[in-house]
Design a protein around this motif. Structure first.
Motif, PDB file in Angstrom:
ATOM      1  N   ARG A 273       0.840  -1.203   0.000  1.00 32.95           N
ATOM      2  CA  ARG A 273       0.000   0.000   0.000  1.00 32.95           C
ATOM      3  C   ARG A 273       0.882   1.263   0.000  1.00 32.95           C
ATOM      4  O   ARG A 273       0.607   2.203  -0.752  1.00 32.95           O
ATOM      5  CB  ARG A 273      -0.919  -0.033   1.223  1.00 32.95           C
ATOM      6  CG  ARG A 273      -1.927   1.075   1.273  1.00 32.95           C
ATOM      7  CD  ARG A 273      -3.032   0.772   2.269  1.00 32.95           C
ATOM      8  NE  ARG A 273      -2.519   0.355   3.554  1.00 32.95           N
ATOM      9  CZ  ARG A 273      -2.701  -0.867   4.072  1.00 32.95           C
ATOM     10  NH1 ARG A 273      -3.373  -1.789   3.416  1.00 32.95           N
ATOM     11  NH2 ARG A 273      -2.210  -1.185   5.251  1.00 32.95           N
ATOM     12  N   ARG A 274       1.919   1.277   0.823  1.00 30.63           N
ATOM     13  CA  ARG A 274       2.812   2.447   0.864  1.00 30.63           C
ATOM     14  C   ARG A 274       3.468   2.670  -0.488  1.00 30.63           C
ATOM     15  O   ARG A 274       3.692   3.812  -0.904  1.00 30.63           O
ATOM     16  CB  ARG A 274       3.899   2.244   1.929  1.00 30.63           C
ATOM     17  CG  ARG A 274       3.412   2.397   3.356  1.00 30.63           C
ATOM     18  CD  ARG A 274       4.577   2.524   4.302  1.00 30.63           C
ATOM     19  NE  ARG A 274       5.472   1.377   4.241  1.00 30.63           N
ATOM     20  CZ  ARG A 274       5.347   0.293   4.997  1.00 30.63           C
ATOM     21  NH1 ARG A 274       4.365   0.222   5.882  1.00 30.63           N
ATOM     22  NH2 ARG A 274       6.203  -0.699   4.887  1.00 30.63           N
ATOM     23  N   GLU A 275       3.758   1.587  -1.189  1.00 32.00           N
ATOM     24  CA  GLU A 275       4.454   1.686  -2.466  1.00 32.00           C
ATOM     25  C   GLU A 275       3.547   2.181  -3.587  1.00 32.00           C
ATOM     26  O   GLU A 275       3.951   2.986  -4.423  1.00 32.00           O
ATOM     27  CB  GLU A 275       5.040   0.321  -2.828  1.00 32.00           C
ATOM     28  CG  GLU A 275       5.820   0.302  -4.122  1.00 32.00           C
ATOM     29  CD  GLU A 275       6.384  -1.073  -4.411  1.00 32.00           C
ATOM     30  OE1 GLU A 275       6.563  -1.386  -5.599  1.00 32.00           O
ATOM     31  OE2 GLU A 275       6.628  -1.839  -3.461  1.00 32.00           O
TER      32      GLU A 275
ATOM     33  N   ARG B 177       0.333   3.650  -3.430  1.00 28.12           N
ATOM     34  CA  ARG B 177      -0.573   4.792  -3.269  1.00 28.12           C
ATOM     35  C   ARG B 177      -0.052   6.072  -3.914  1.00 28.12           C
ATOM     36  O   ARG B 177      -0.834   6.812  -4.536  1.00 28.12           O
ATOM     37  CB  ARG B 177      -0.901   5.002  -1.789  1.00 28.12           C
ATOM     38  CG  ARG B 177      -1.832   3.918  -1.240  1.00 28.12           C
ATOM     39  CD  ARG B 177      -2.207   4.159   0.189  1.00 28.12           C
ATOM     40  NE  ARG B 177      -3.162   5.247   0.325  1.00 28.12           N
ATOM     41  CZ  ARG B 177      -3.644   5.659   1.497  1.00 28.12           C
ATOM     42  NH1 ARG B 177      -3.257   5.077   2.610  1.00 28.12           N
ATOM     43  NH2 ARG B 177      -4.511   6.641   1.552  1.00 28.12           N
TER      44      ARG B 177
END
Length: 329
Positions: A49-51, A53
């Protein structure tokens, strides 16, 4: 409130039950949309998700995400036509299947009885009527989202799903269907002729000799997922088990691999089992960006690594040749 999903088997269903040993791109795509927003506590998709978004916040990708979220709410039903039977033609073949969905199926799946968030919108009405423009918009959004959010991690998804599917097949051979069913997850209960599991609502499916396709999934979390329409070929999607690598075995493999290609390149191959950009790789193994780039180039020229562009980033991953080298050591 938690209900129970019950699948009723006959003897013929036992013979027609199968396990997928390759990931289904559409199920992974659809279920990943559920994880774009954190659930309030760390989960195994937090790094993904961090990558993705920041890339999904770009204008075209943001439009695609907005459209998909209208069809795929975090909780509740999403249309069955988004997850048709698996095809051997990859993601392009899967998009072709969606594009050719019969109007009768679109009308049923998009009806107010099935969905309650999009039926009043112009897009929802047009899709339900089988109009070309909303279907083109939908397939374009699916393609944009897949290329941005799923393709960069597809090797990791495949590694985990293949390992899970192959382990289920071994369990089937060793302990029979009942033994395999008992290991699908802590909520599953096999009580002939019923396979039961926790589910958001109470739901029964009589297989009626059709069997069921079991689909291990990287992006499925918690309760299993099935199709809404009981007349469709039965499918049961469940969370694939995460890989548990033996640290001692990894150290032994790294030692032997080091003798062949050197410690730095061995560490790079091991690290690139998960696709990474050059900067992520440099940070992971503790070396300069220039050195990481140089070593990746050497491994790519030797056929052990492949580099693919995803948006503005280039991501590196191990090829089959590289994986064969890792596995042989």
């Amino acid at each position: 409130m938690t209900g129970t999903l019950r699948l009723h088997f006959t003897a013929e269903d036992l013979l027609r039950t199968r396990v997928l040993t390759e990931p289904d791109p559409l199920w992974e795509l659809v279920l990943s949309v559920h994880h774009l927003s954190p659930a309030g506590e760390p989960d195994r998709h937090a790094a993904w998700r961090r990558e993705v978004r920041p890339r999904l916040s770009e204008a075209e990708s943001a439009h695609a995400v907005g459209l998909l979220r209208r069809l795929i709410p975090r909780r509740g039903n999403f249309p069955d036509f988004l997850t048709p039977l698996p095809t051997s033609d990859g993601i392009d073949g899967a998009f072709d299947v969606i594009r050719s969905t019969p109007r009768s199926r679109l009308a049923l799946d998009m009806s107010p009885a099935r969905l309650r968030r999009v039926e009043a919108s112009r897009f929802g009405h047009g899709l339900a009527a089988g109009h070309t423009e909303p279907m083109t918009d939908l397939v374009g959004a699916l393609r944009r989202y897949y290329d941005t959010a799923i393709a960069p991690v597809w090797d990791e998804v495949g590694e985990i799903v293949r390992a899970d599917g192959e382990s289920r097949v071994r369990e089937l051979l060793d302990d029979g269907l009942g033994g395999m069913f008992a290991r699908l997850g802590p909520s599953f209960r096999w009580r002939w002729p019923w396979l039961e599991t926790d589910y958001p609502r109470t739901h029964e499916i009589r297989l009626g000799g059709r069997g069921v396709t079991l689909v291990p999934s990287f992006f499925c979390v918690g309760d299993p997922v099935t199709l809404i329409d009981e007349e469709l070929p039965p499918m049961l999607v469940f969370p694939a088990r995460p890989l548990r690598r033996d640290p001692a075995a990894q150290e032994r493999a790294l030692f032997h691999l080091t003798q062949v290609i050197g410690r730095t390149r061995a560490r790079i191959l091991v690290a690139l089992r998960t696709p990474r950009s050059t900067s992520e790789l440099a940070e992971t193994i503790g070396m300069s960006l220039a050195s990481a780039s140089q070593q990746v180039t050497l491994l790519r020229n030797a056929g052990f690594v492949v580099s693919r562009r995803h948006g503005q980033a280039v991501r590196h991953s191990v090829t089959r040749k590289g994986k064969a080298l890792l596995e042989s050591n």
